[in-house]
Design a protein around this motif. Structure first.
Motif, PDB file in Angstrom:
ATOM      1  N   ALA A  46       0.826  -1.207   0.000  1.00  0.00           N
ATOM      2  CA  ALA A  46       0.000   0.000   0.000  1.00  0.00           C
ATOM      3  C   ALA A  46       0.860   1.256   0.000  1.00  0.00           C
ATOM      4  O   ALA A  46       0.467   2.292  -0.550  1.00  0.00           O
ATOM      5  CB  ALA A  46      -0.933   0.002   1.211  1.00  0.00           C
ATOM      6  N   GLU A  47       2.048   1.149   0.613  1.00  0.00           N
ATOM      7  CA  GLU A  47       2.979   2.284   0.652  1.00  0.00           C
ATOM      8  C   GLU A  47       3.864   2.352  -0.584  1.00  0.00           C
ATOM      9  O   GLU A  47       4.695   3.251  -0.704  1.00  0.00           O
ATOM     10  CB  GLU A  47       3.858   2.174   1.898  1.00  0.00           C
ATOM     11  CG  GLU A  47       3.075   2.311   3.208  1.00  0.00           C
ATOM     12  CD  GLU A  47       3.884   1.857   4.409  1.00  0.00           C
ATOM     13  OE1 GLU A  47       5.092   1.566   4.234  1.00  0.00           O
ATOM     14  OE2 GLU A  47       3.311   1.794   5.508  1.00  0.00           O
ATOM     15  N   GLY A  48       3.688   1.405  -1.506  1.00  0.00           N
ATOM     16  CA  GLY A  48       4.493   1.392  -2.722  1.00  0.00           C
ATOM     17  C   GLY A  48       5.887   0.832  -2.537  1.00  0.00           C
ATOM     18  O   GLY A  48       6.747   1.006  -3.410  1.00  0.00           O
ATOM     19  N   ASP A  49       6.122   0.144  -1.431  1.00  0.00           N
ATOM     20  CA  ASP A  49       7.445  -0.422  -1.148  1.00  0.00           C
ATOM     21  C   ASP A  49       7.439  -1.901  -1.521  1.00  0.00           C
ATOM     22  O   ASP A  49       7.326  -2.783  -0.672  1.00  0.00           O
ATOM     23  CB  ASP A  49       7.788  -0.236   0.330  1.00  0.00           C
ATOM     24  CG  ASP A  49       9.253  -0.524   0.635  1.00  0.00           C
ATOM     25  OD1 ASP A  49       9.916  -1.173  -0.202  1.00  0.00           O
ATOM     26  OD2 ASP A  49       9.723  -0.108   1.704  1.00  0.00           O
ATOM     27  N   ARG A  50       7.581  -2.182  -2.810  1.00  0.00           N
ATOM     28  CA  ARG A  50       7.494  -3.568  -3.285  1.00  0.00           C
ATOM     29  C   ARG A  50       8.661  -4.402  -2.780  1.00  0.00           C
ATOM     30  O   ARG A  50       8.503  -5.590  -2.503  1.00  0.00           O
ATOM     31  CB  ARG A  50       7.447  -3.598  -4.815  1.00  0.00           C
ATOM     32  CG  ARG A  50       7.194  -4.988  -5.392  1.00  0.00           C
ATOM     33  CD  ARG A  50       6.859  -4.931  -6.868  1.00  0.00           C
ATOM     34  NE  ARG A  50       6.611  -6.269  -7.377  1.00  0.00           N
ATOM     35  CZ  ARG A  50       7.510  -6.993  -8.058  1.00  0.00           C
ATOM     36  NH1 ARG A  50       8.706  -6.485  -8.284  1.00  0.00           N
ATOM     37  NH2 ARG A  50       7.209  -8.195  -8.489  1.00  0.00           N
ATOM     38  N   GLY A  51       9.844  -3.798  -2.650  1.00  0.00           N
ATOM     39  CA  GLY A  51      10.994  -4.539  -2.156  1.00  0.00           C
ATOM     40  C   GLY A  51      10.762  -5.084  -0.758  1.00  0.00           C
ATOM     41  O   GLY A  51      11.055  -6.248  -0.470  1.00  0.00           O
ATOM     42  N   ARG A  52      10.222  -4.238   0.115  1.00  0.00           N
ATOM     43  CA  ARG A  52       9.936  -4.696   1.478  1.00  0.00           C
ATOM     44  C   ARG A  52       8.844  -5.746   1.469  1.00  0.00           C
ATOM     45  O   ARG A  52       8.882  -6.713   2.243  1.00  0.00           O
ATOM     46  CB  ARG A  52       9.538  -3.507   2.362  1.00  0.00           C
ATOM     47  CG  ARG A  52       9.299  -3.877   3.826  1.00  0.00           C
ATOM     48  CD  ARG A  52       9.402  -2.643   4.726  1.00  0.00           C
ATOM     49  NE  ARG A  52       8.419  -1.639   4.392  1.00  0.00           N
ATOM     50  CZ  ARG A  52       7.235  -1.520   5.013  1.00  0.00           C
ATOM     51  NH1 ARG A  52       6.899  -2.362   5.968  1.00  0.00           N
ATOM     52  NH2 ARG A  52       6.409  -0.555   4.676  1.00  0.00           N
ATOM     53  N   ALA A  53       7.852  -5.576   0.580  1.00  0.00           N
ATOM     54  CA  ALA A  53       6.778  -6.568   0.489  1.00  0.00           C
ATOM     55  C   ALA A  53       7.325  -7.929   0.075  1.00  0.00           C
ATOM     56  O   ALA A  53       6.918  -8.976   0.598  1.00  0.00           O
ATOM     57  CB  ALA A  53       5.717  -6.100  -0.501  1.00  0.00           C
ATOM     58  N   ILE A  54       8.271  -7.923  -0.876  1.00  0.00           N
ATOM     59  CA  ILE A  54       8.871  -9.188  -1.309  1.00  0.00           C
ATOM     60  C   ILE A  54       9.660  -9.822  -0.168  1.00  0.00           C
ATOM     61  O   ILE A  54       9.599 -11.038   0.052  1.00  0.00           O
ATOM     62  CB  ILE A  54       9.752  -8.956  -2.547  1.00  0.00           C
ATOM     63  CG1 ILE A  54       8.873  -8.643  -3.763  1.00  0.00           C
ATOM     64  CG2 ILE A  54      10.635 -10.168  -2.830  1.00  0.00           C
ATOM     65  CD1 ILE A  54       9.637  -8.244  -4.999  1.00  0.00           C
ATOM     66  N   ARG A  55      10.403  -8.996   0.580  1.00  0.00           N
ATOM     67  CA  ARG A  55      11.149  -9.545   1.724  1.00  0.00           C
ATOM     68  C   ARG A  55      10.201 -10.158   2.741  1.00  0.00           C
ATOM     69  O   ARG A  55      10.430 -11.270   3.237  1.00  0.00           O
ATOM     70  CB  ARG A  55      11.979  -8.450   2.393  1.00  0.00           C
ATOM     71  CG  ARG A  55      12.613  -8.920   3.704  1.00  0.00           C
ATOM     72  CD  ARG A  55      13.510  -7.886   4.310  1.00  0.00           C
ATOM     73  NE  ARG A  55      12.855  -6.628   4.632  1.00  0.00           N
ATOM     74  CZ  ARG A  55      12.102  -6.428   5.721  1.00  0.00           C
ATOM     75  NH1 ARG A  55      11.900  -7.418   6.568  1.00  0.00           N
ATOM     76  NH2 ARG A  55      11.577  -5.243   5.944  1.00  0.00           N
ATOM     77  N   LEU A  56       9.117  -9.452   3.076  1.00  0.00           N
ATOM     78  CA  LEU A  56       8.168  -9.959   4.070  1.00  0.00           C
ATOM     79  C   LEU A  56       7.486 -11.228   3.582  1.00  0.00           C
ATOM     80  O   LEU A  56       7.207 -12.142   4.371  1.00  0.00           O
ATOM     81  CB  LEU A  56       7.136  -8.879   4.394  1.00  0.00           C
ATOM     82  CG  LEU A  56       7.682  -7.703   5.211  1.00  0.00           C
ATOM     83  CD1 LEU A  56       6.723  -6.522   5.152  1.00  0.00           C
ATOM     84  CD2 LEU A  56       7.919  -8.123   6.653  1.00  0.00           C
ATOM     85  N   SER A  57       7.232 -11.293   2.285  1.00  0.00           N
ATOM     86  CA  SER A  57       6.652 -12.512   1.731  1.00  0.00           C
ATOM     87  C   SER A  57       7.602 -13.684   1.927  1.00  0.00           C
ATOM     88  O   SER A  57       7.200 -14.788   2.322  1.00  0.00           O
ATOM     89  CB  SER A  57       6.351 -12.316   0.240  1.00  0.00           C
ATOM     90  OG  SER A  57       5.946 -13.545  -0.326  1.00  0.00           O
TER      91      SER A  57
END
Length: 240
Positions: free
Chosen positions: A134-145
């Motif tokens: 939602a914040e546009g931080d795809r890199g962090r989203a991939i790490r959390l995934s």
């Protein structure tokens, strides 16, 4: 190798640490930047620049790069130095084949062994991943995934498979950075929520089926005929 290196990877300057600790911190910082796709495949990793950035000797940097090469996320070439690894299309296929085997086993076992605390941890990682997107931080989203998948293996109480999966997940970030093209490869919270529901129901068969379908969907997002290469500033990527 751990994906949870964000805190370890901060605070290099102005504090004393044992050489082995500093090398581990450098390893964690570079690994985090790779997993979050701030350092894409093919990025050069000159020892002198890294030593200056982290305010350490080239010997310590060299040790961290050798460890990362052992993890499969850095390539070392004589007379050419180090660079972030660039997996081939066949590497990508082999990696997802391996993940399907490993994660079918961990999903089945986690359905038997995980409890309320484990389910809550997976829910938290899913919610944090949704917030990152939602914040546009795809890199962090991939790490959390990726952390979700490794955490699920931890709940299975299979430490050998957990360690192996952590390496596979880190290398998956390279594959996704190089070949992903529709954005599906950051994992969907709907899929993760379905997996947690299967764990809560103690339904091992459903957990295995959902995990297998989930990984196949991520793989289907890859365009193995076309690699994306985006030049980045090494200092900027590590500073973030």
């Amino acid at each position: 190798m751990s994906l949870n290196g964000a805190e370890e990877a901060r605070g290099f300057h102005g504090r004393t640490a044992e050489p082995a600790d500093r090398a581990a911190e450098i390893h964690a910082a570079i690994l985090l930047a790779v997993v979050e796709q701030r350092l894409p495949p093919g990025t050069k990793l000159p020892e002198d620049q890294l030593a200056a950035h982290f305010a350490v000797s080239r010997t310590l940097v060299r040790g961290a790069l050798q460890a990362l090469a052992g993890d499969g996320v850095v390539m070392l070439a004589r007379n050419r130095g180090a660079a972030v690894a660039s997996p081939s299309p066949q590497d990508a296929r082999d990696l997802f084949d391996a993940r399907r085997v490993v994660e079918a086993a961990t999903a089945a076992r986690a359905a038997e062994r995980a409890g309320p605390d484990g389910w809550a941890m997976l829910d938290r990682l899913t919610a944090e991943g949704r917030a990152a997107l939602a914040e546009g931080d795809r890199g962090r989203a991939i790490r959390l995934s990726g952390e979700f998948h490794v955490a699920l293996a931890r709940l299975a109480e299979q430490p050998v498979l957990e360690a192996f999966l952590a390496e596979l997940v880190a290398r998956s970030s390279l594959v996704i950075a190089l070949y992903g093209h529709r954005g599906r490869s950051d994992c969907g919270d709907h899929d993760h929520l379905g997996l947690v529901a299967a764990l809560r129901d103690r339904d091992a068969g459903r957990a295995v089926r959902l995990m297998t379908e989930h990984l196949r969907e991520i793989e289907s997002d890859l365009d193995l005929g076309r690699a994306r290469r985006v030049p980045v500033s090494l200092a900027e990527a590590l500073r973030r």
